[in-house]
Design a protein around this motif. Sequence first.
Motif, PDB file in Angstrom:
ATOM      1  N   ARG A  98     -11.496   9.011   6.586  1.00 38.42           N
ATOM      2  CA  ARG A  98     -10.385   8.203   7.088  1.00 38.42           C
ATOM      3  C   ARG A  98     -10.107   7.036   6.150  1.00 38.42           C
ATOM      4  O   ARG A  98     -10.242   5.870   6.526  1.00 38.42           O
ATOM      5  N   PRO A  99      -9.731   7.328   4.907  1.00 40.22           N
ATOM      6  CA  PRO A  99      -9.446   6.243   3.958  1.00 40.22           C
ATOM      7  C   PRO A  99      -8.271   5.403   4.455  1.00 40.22           C
ATOM      8  O   PRO A  99      -7.226   5.933   4.811  1.00 40.22           O
ATOM      9  N   ALA A 100      -8.458   4.088   4.475  1.00 38.79           N
ATOM     10  CA  ALA A 100      -7.459   3.205   5.078  1.00 38.79           C
ATOM     11  C   ALA A 100      -6.152   3.171   4.310  1.00 38.79           C
ATOM     12  O   ALA A 100      -5.087   2.935   4.891  1.00 38.79           O
ATOM     13  N   THR A 101      -6.194   3.398   2.991  1.00 42.67           N
ATOM     14  CA  THR A 101      -4.997   3.338   2.157  1.00 42.67           C
ATOM     15  C   THR A 101      -5.062   4.412   1.075  1.00 42.67           C
ATOM     16  O   THR A 101      -6.111   5.017   0.835  1.00 42.67           O
ATOM     17  N   THR A 102      -3.947   4.606   0.394  1.00 38.03           N
ATOM     18  CA  THR A 102      -3.925   5.548  -0.726  1.00 38.03           C
ATOM     19  C   THR A 102      -4.853   5.082  -1.846  1.00 38.03           C
ATOM     20  O   THR A 102      -5.452   5.904  -2.540  1.00 38.03           O
ATOM     21  N   THR A 103      -4.995   3.779  -2.017  1.00 38.11           N
ATOM     22  CA  THR A 103      -5.899   3.254  -3.047  1.00 38.11           C
ATOM     23  C   THR A 103      -7.340   3.614  -2.724  1.00 38.11           C
ATOM     24  O   THR A 103      -8.104   4.068  -3.593  1.00 38.11           O
TER      25      THR A 103
END
Length: 363
Positions: free
Chosen positions: A224-229
Amino acid sequence: MNLSATDLCLTVDGVDHLKQVTATFVPGRLHTVIGRTMAGKTTLLRVLAGLQAVDSGALTREGADFLKTPVWRRDTAMVYQQFINYPHLNVFDNVAFPLKRAGLSRNEIRRRVTSSLARVGLADFERRKPSQLSGGQQQRVALARALARGTGILLLDEPLANLDYKLREQLRDEFRTLFSDQGDTVVIYTTTEPAEAMMLGDVVLVMHEGQILQIGSPQEVFERPATTTVASIINDPPMNIFTGRIESGQVTVAGFQATHVSAHLADLPDGVYQFGLRATDVSLASAGVEGEVTFVEISGSETFVHAAVGETTPFVIQIEGIHDVALGDLVKLRLRPERLFAFDKEGSLVQTPSYALAPVEGR
């Protein structure tokens, strides 16, 4: 005792080295800080160790102001990327040096040095000089010196970065066992390697341009990566990120023909999104969108194919086995829509694939 950072900020020559860094480090857990080069990882460790001042923010340990605590009273040991040993001293004396400076008894020094060398697998190397050791063994001496001090905070700044691939793999396994019994010690380990962060860490902190973007378990950060970065940083190769659109129950991404929206995306409103797809979820096929091969890398039993779709969308495809693909080849790409991550136009996560998270062994 917990070590808590709140809104730590540091700017040097107009560049943010730390930007509102907030995190709590808990004894007995291994914290891995992952980020690209110049993300601010080393700066953070230097601040925690008292080697670098900050412009603003707070650093406390059990309520006490740690920023005002002198370096020599911080109960901190640090292991650097470039292992540092005294070339004129043998292994025993290298490890014993800070203990002698601290005024410990001869018997206590012997006990601590012998114990720490045994823990890092150097029990039979006491009388050797650093020049008689391999790079991996020299790094273990530096680690043994830090362990022998028995400090409450242990900081490790990319300690495996200068070692060869095979040795890094071996020491990763050993480190996981070594740090599993640290008890009351806060352990913080920085790395640029996703596999290292996921394998070693109980808690993973993703850092970029002086900011901590996400904190969580290895599973949480990976799935669940919070952002594309974050998604790019914690995947190797970086996750493919591309723009697409959901409209009237169909999804169009990166030139792929419109298909029915996968179940996990069905509740999203129509509009433009950024989509993410891991390199393992893109494959070469007989039918699909056309791309031109721009780079091919064969790594052991895997082939990494870089292909450009249109003028703006690069893809990386990770395929098992060795494949005969050459620069300039036109290939067909097939993606797995059920594995798409959806982010909004600003790059924040809005939906993840619906597959269940499996438990991680040993956690």
